[in-house]
Design an enzyme around this catalytic site. Structure first.
Site, PDB file in Angstrom:
ATOM      1  N   GLY A  20       2.890   4.199   0.849  1.00 46.48           N
ATOM      2  CA  GLY A  20       3.706   4.558   2.003  1.00 46.48           C
ATOM      3  C   GLY A  20       4.273   5.870   1.989  1.00 46.48           C
ATOM      4  O   GLY A  20       4.097   6.812   2.557  1.00 46.48           O
ATOM      5  N   ASP A  51       3.875  11.853  -0.146  1.00 44.48           N
ATOM      6  CA  ASP A  51       3.150  12.819   1.000  1.00 44.48           C
ATOM      7  C   ASP A  51       4.556  13.527   1.410  1.00 44.48           C
ATOM      8  O   ASP A  51       4.640  14.105   2.598  1.00 44.48           O
ATOM      9  CB  ASP A  51       2.693  11.973   1.980  1.00 44.48           C
ATOM     10  N   GLY A  52       5.685  13.404   0.495  1.00 42.43           N
ATOM     11  CA  GLY A  52       6.926  14.115   1.079  1.00 42.43           C
ATOM     12  C   GLY A  52       7.982  13.122   1.785  1.00 42.43           C
ATOM     13  O   GLY A  52       8.998  13.808   1.947  1.00 42.43           O
ATOM     14  N   ASP A  56       2.706  -5.181  -7.700  1.00 45.29           N
ATOM     15  CA  ASP A  56       2.182  -3.957  -7.237  1.00 45.29           C
ATOM     16  C   ASP A  56       2.713  -2.820  -8.272  1.00 45.29           C
ATOM     17  O   ASP A  56       2.473  -1.514  -7.792  1.00 45.29           O
ATOM     18  CB  ASP A  56       2.715  -3.869  -5.825  1.00 45.29           C
ATOM     19  N   ARG A 112      -3.810  -1.262  -9.463  1.00 42.37           N
ATOM     20  CA  ARG A 112      -2.668  -2.311  -9.968  1.00 42.37           C
ATOM     21  C   ARG A 112      -2.836  -3.417  -9.887  1.00 42.37           C
ATOM     22  O   ARG A 112      -3.765  -3.719  -9.164  1.00 42.37           O
ATOM     23  CB  ARG A 112      -1.265  -1.687  -9.371  1.00 42.37           C
ATOM     24  N   GLY A 120       0.797  -1.105  -0.025  1.00 47.61           N
ATOM     25  CA  GLY A 120      -0.074  -0.170  -0.079  1.00 47.61           C
ATOM     26  C   GLY A 120       0.943   1.370  -0.079  1.00 47.61           C
ATOM     27  O   GLY A 120       1.992   1.260   0.109  1.00 47.61           O
TER      28      GLY A 120
END
Length: 593
Positions: A146, A166-167, A315, A231, A144
Site C-alpha cells: 500500500g 511510494d511517499g 506478512d 514473505r 499487499g
C-alpha cells in the site's frame, strides 16, 4: 543531509555477484532518447533485470485504487511524484550494494527524484506486490503493498532488488525505518537495508494519537534494498476460506501459480537446495527446513540484543530470514520479558518473550500455505525441530555474551536464566548490563577490589525505586480488573472475547509488585539489589574459573574472553530517545542527527 556510516560487522547473508556493465541511453528532460552517451546520473547506469516480474504472473491493469488481484503476484503501478523531493539521509554501506557511493548519490540532483519514484530510472518497472497475512492471529485476506512500490531488480555487486515506499509514509516513520534497518545490520543481524530517505513538500493527513486531531505531515520515502521482499504472506494468496474470518486468498484454487512461486524462490535464492534434490517433495521439505532454521537463528539474535519487532504478522516475515518491515519496533531499556513496543498490542501477543513462539506459529501458517507442495506431515516434523534449534542458537549466543568460550556445561542455561531474573528483579538496563559483564575479573585475575568495582558498575545499571514503581504500575483500574476476574468465572466465553488470562495474570503480578515496592524504601531496595548481584557474580566467577582449567596460556584466554564479549555486547543500540531526537531535529529541517 546526513551521511550514515555505521561501524559495521561482517554480514554473511548477501553474497557478491559479478557486476554487469552495459551502455545506457541518456534521456532528455522530456524523456526523449538522446542516444548512447555518458550518463548524466549514476543512477541511469543501474542495470535493471526484473526477473521476478517475468517469472511470476503480473497484473498489467493500471486501474487506480484498491482492488482484488486474482491470479497475479504483482500489479503494475504508477508511483505518484512528490513535490520538491530532497534527501534527508543516505547510507553509504547500503548504496554500495547497488554499486553506488554516497557521494555519487548525494551529489546527483536527479537522485531524490529517482529514489522517491518521482522520476523513473531507465529499466525500472514499478509494481505492487500482492500478498496476504495473519495479523494478530487472524487471517486478514489480501493486503499487499500500500505504502510501498517495487522499483525493480538491479544487477550490481550484491545482486539485490530494490523496493521503495511510494511517499505515503511520513518523515518520522521513514526516519525510524532508515535508522533501525542500518542499526540492525550494524549489529550483525540479517535485515533488509535502507539506502536513503527522501522527504518532500507533499503532505498527507495523519491522526497520530487517533484522537481526532489530525495533522498534515510531509510525505517521505525510504529506499529499501534486499535480495527479495517475498514473505510468508506471499504464499497465503492461495489460502481457502478461513474458518474464523471467512476471508480467502485472492488466488485460491490457482495451485499452478503457487508452484511457480515456490520454484522461483528456491531456484533463485536457495540454489544449493535446487541442485541437491531431484525429488520435488524432498526439495520443498529441505527448503522449508532452511527457512525454519534461518527464522530460528534470526529471532535468537533479536532476543540477544533486546530487540522487539512489534508486529510479527505473517506478512512481516521474510522468506529469506531477514528482519523485515520496521514499524513499532523497540530496543529494551530496562530488562522486562513482557516488554511490548506496539501500543496496539494489548494482549502482548508480540511481546519480547513471545517472539520465538510467534515465529514458530508463523512458520506453521507458511507450511499450511505451501500445502500440498509441502506435505503437512513432513512440515509438522520440521516444525518439531524449531524450538530445539532456537534454544541452541540462543544458548550459543548467550555463551559468547558471557565469555564462556572454552567449554559448554549443562549449568550454563541456569546461569543465564538467573542472570536475566536478576536483571528483571533489579530493573537493570539490558544493553549496559551485558556490556559491563566483561569488567568482572576471572578468579586469580586481580584483587577483590576489581570484583567490587565491577559489581558497583552493575548496580549503576539498576532502576531506582521511583523507576520500578512506575514500571510496575498496572494499566488497569482495580475495579476494571475485578470485573474481568468475575467475568472469567461467570461468563468465560465473553471474557475470551474482551481479554485473556495472560493479560489478567500480568496485571495481577504488577499489583503485587506495586504493593511490595510501596512498602520498600530506597536503602532497602539498594541493599536487596546488591545482594542479588553479589550472589550472581559469585556463581559467574566460579564458572569462569572452569574456563581456565587446563589452559597453558591463561592470558590468551582472558584476552579472548574480553574481546569476544565486547564484540557480542554492543555499547550502543538504537534507543527510542535517539531516534526521537533525530526525528524532532529533522522535522525542524536539521538532518545532521
Amino acid at each position: 543531509m546526513a551521511f550514515f556510516r555505521p561501524r559495521l560487522f561482517q554480514s554473511h547473508i548477501l553474497r557478491p555477484a559479478a557486476v554487469v556493465v552495459a551502455a545506457t541511453r541518456l534521456l532528455a528532460m522530456d524523456g526523449s532518447v538522446m542516444g548512447v552517451s555518458v550518463s548524466r546520473s549514476p543512477l541511469d547506469r543501474l542495470e535493471f533485470d526484473n526477473v521476478v516480474l517475468r517469472r511470476l504472473p503480473l497484473d498489467t491493469s493500471e486501474a487506480p485504487g484498491s482492488r482484488t488481484v486474482k491470479g497475479a503476484c504483482f500489479s503494475t503501478t504508477k508511483p505518484q511524484p512528490l513535490d520538491k523531493p530532497r534527501f534527508v539521509a543516505v547510507s553509504e554501506k547500503a548504496l554500495s550494494l547497488l554499486g553506488l557511493t554516497g557521494a555519487q548519490v548525494s551529489g546527483d540532483p536527479l537522485a531524490p527524484e529517482y529514489l522517491s519514484g518521482s522520476r523513473l530510472m531507465p529499466g525500472s518497472q514499478p509494481a505492487a506486490h500482492c500478498y496476504c497475512g495473519h495479523q494478530f492471529g487472524y487471517f486478514s485476506g489480501q493486503l499487499g503493498d500500500g505504502a510501498a512500490c517495487y522499483l525493480g531488480e538491479v544487477r550490481a555487486p550484491a545482486d539485490q532488488s530494490a523496493e521503495l515506499p511510494d511517499g505515503r509514509k511520513v518523515l518520522r516513520s521513514s526516519i525510524r525505518e532508515f535508522l533501525c534497518s542500518e542499526a540492525i545490520f550494524a549489529l550483525g543481524i540479517p535485515t533488509t537495508r535502507a539506502g536513503s530517505v527522501v522527504t518532500s513538500d507533499s503532505k498527507v493527513i495523519r491522526d497520530i494519537h487517533y484522537d481526532g486531531n489530525a495533522l498534515h505531515e510531509r510525505c517521505s520515502v525510504v529506499l529499501r534494498i534486499a535480495p527479495t521482499f517475498l514473505r510468508f504472506g506471499s504464499f497465503e494468496i492461495f489460502k481457502p476460506a478461513d474458518d474464523q474470518t471467512g476471508r480467502q486468498g485472492p488466488s485460491y484454487g490457482l495451485d499452478k501459480i503457487r508452484g511457480q512461486m515456490l520454484d522461483y524462490v528456491i531456484q533463485t535464492f536457495y540454489p544449493e537446495i535446487q541442485q541437491n534434490y531431484s525429488d520435488r517433495v524432498e526439495r520443498n521439505v529441505a527448503f522449508f527446513r532452511e527457512v525454519m532454521l534461518r527464522t530460528a537463528r534470526l529471532v535468537s539474535q533479536w532476543q540477544c540484543v533486546g530487540f522487539c519487532h512489534g508486529v510479527l504478522n505473517t506478512d512481516n516475515m521474510s522468506i529469506l530470514g531477514l528482519t523485515l518491515d520496521y514499524g513499532p519496533y523497540g530496543f529494551m531499556d530496562r530488562f522486562d520479558p513482557d516488554f511490548i513496543c506496539n501500543a496496539s498490542d494489548n494482549s502482548g501477543r508480540y511481546s519480547y518473550q513471545a517472539q520465538p513462539a510467534i515465529c514458530q506459529w508463523n512458520l506453521g501458517k507458511l507450511a499450511e500455505a505451501l500445502a500440498p507442495e509441502l506435505p503437512p506431515a513432513r512440515a509438522a516434523a520440521v516444525l518439531d525441530e524449531y524450538m530445539d534449534l532456537y534454544n541452541g542458537f540462543y544458548l550459543a549466543s548467550m555463551r559468547r555474551k558471557l565469555g564462556l568460550l572454552r567449554t559448554e556445561e549443562p549449568e550454563d542455561e541456569m546461569l543465564i536464566t538467573t542472570l536475566l531474573q536478576t536483571m528483571q528483579n533489579t530493573g537493570a538496563d539490558f544493553t549496559n548490563t551485558f556490556r559491563s559483564l566483561s569488567q568482572i575479573p576471572c578468579p586469580g585475575e586481580g584483587q577483590e577490589g576489581m570484583v567490587q568495582q565491577a559489581t558497583d558498575l552493575l548496580l549503576e545499571q539498576c532502576a531506582s525505586l521511583d523507576e520500578l514503581r512506575l514500571a510496575n504500575r498496572s494499566t488497569m483500574e482495580p475495579r476494571e480488573l475485578a470485573v474481568l476476574l468475575s467475568m472469567a468465572q461467570s461468563n468465560p466465553a465473553l471474557f475470551q472475547m474482551i481479554s485473556d488470562p495472560k493479560t489478567i495474570n500480568r496485571q495481577l503480578e504488577k499489583l503485587s509488585k506495586t504493593k511490595e515496592l510501596a512498602e520498600t524504601n530506597r536503602e532497602e531496595l539498594r541493599a536487596k539489589q546488591a545482594e542479588e548481584w553479589d550472589s550472581w557474580v559469585v556463581s559467574y566467577r566460579k564458572r569462569l574459573a572452569r574456563e581456565l582449567e587446563g589452559q597453558s596460556n591463561v592470558q590468551e584466554v582472558l584476552d579472548d574472553r574480553v574481546r569476544v564479549m565486547n564484540s557480542n555486547n554492543p555499547r550502543l543500540v538504537l534507543r527510542n530517545y535517539i531516534a526521537q531526537n533525530a526525528i524532532e531535529a529533522a522535522e525542524k529541517g536539521d538532518f545532521s542527527e
